[in-house]
Design an enzyme around this catalytic site. Sequence first.
Site, PDB file in Angstrom:
ATOM      1  CE  LYS A 174      -1.629  -3.631 -12.869  1.00 35.27           C
ATOM      2  NZ  LYS A 174      -1.848  -3.010 -11.383  1.00 35.27           N
ATOM      3  NE  ARG A 217       5.623  -4.516 -10.648  1.00 37.70           N
ATOM      4  CZ  ARG A 217       4.688  -4.361 -10.111  1.00 37.70           C
ATOM      5  NH1 ARG A 217       3.990  -3.186  -9.951  1.00 37.70           N
ATOM      6  NH2 ARG A 217       3.873  -5.531  -9.857  1.00 37.70           N
ATOM      7  NE  ARG A 262      -5.576  -7.909  -4.021  1.00 37.90           N
ATOM      8  CZ  ARG A 262      -4.624  -7.264  -5.068  1.00 37.90           C
ATOM      9  NH1 ARG A 262      -5.213  -7.167  -6.284  1.00 37.90           N
ATOM     10  NH2 ARG A 262      -3.365  -7.161  -4.925  1.00 37.90           N
ATOM     11  NE  ARG A 307      -0.741 -10.682  -3.162  1.00 31.29           N
ATOM     12  CZ  ARG A 307      -0.780 -10.189  -4.420  1.00 31.29           C
ATOM     13  NH1 ARG A 307      -1.751 -10.259  -5.483  1.00 31.29           N
ATOM     14  NH2 ARG A 307       0.158  -9.072  -4.745  1.00 31.29           N
ATOM     15  NE  ARG A 316       1.663  -4.423  -3.375  1.00 26.05           N
ATOM     16  CZ  ARG A 316       0.431  -4.867  -3.730  1.00 26.05           C
ATOM     17  NH1 ARG A 316      -0.621  -5.067  -2.754  1.00 26.05           N
ATOM     18  NH2 ARG A 316       0.021  -5.247  -5.007  1.00 26.05           N
TER      19      ARG A 316
END
Length: 218
Positions: free
Chosen positions: A14, A89, A128, A162, A173
């Site tokens: 995204k 969401r 990431r 993160r 998640r």
Amino acid sequence: MINLILLGLPGAGKGTASERIVDKYHLTHISTGDMFREAMANKTKVGLEAKSYIDKGNLVPDKVTAKLVEERLGQPDIKNGYILDGFPRTTVQAELLEGITKRLNKPLTNVISLEVNEKTLIKRLSARFMCKNCGATYNKISKMPKVKNTCDRCGGHEFYQREDDKPEVVKNRLKVNEKMNTPLKDFYQKKGLLTVINGEQTPEKVFEDIDTVLSNNQ
């Protein structure tokens, strides 16, 4: 005018898609994740509350998020349209957003869902990392800095991963997000706003497909 929601599980692409859309259509990119990270960095009350959920890979409650989104959509820089990334969401949030956009007279024009399988998402997210100074996002697989150990955006040299991108948290998640993603897609499908795009493709092909959809609004 284009007022857009990008849907997709974490790691679906995204952020990359948003950058390309903003470059072409000059929309304002509104990421609830970015808004919360700024609040967390400033250690505000809402930021600390959000952090307690995000660090565990859980979702931030609606009451914390909805007001933040409405305030953001009401700001003067939303003149050419917007991209909402990370909200809504759930169908409850979608209904809240419907009320917000009616009050502000900024109705949605498109909802695009990027579809990527779970194994690919886990691989992408675990690779990431981010610039500690400006928050620019990189990926060991697909998007390393152009100069080693130097941020493309700000020239910083400190990077971090993160908490919610660590493999053990990533799986949680994805489960949390996937459970809520299907009803949300159904919600917008019934309203005739949803387009599904294959997020397994190259970023260039993903944007080409998105561009085809959005160009019909011009």
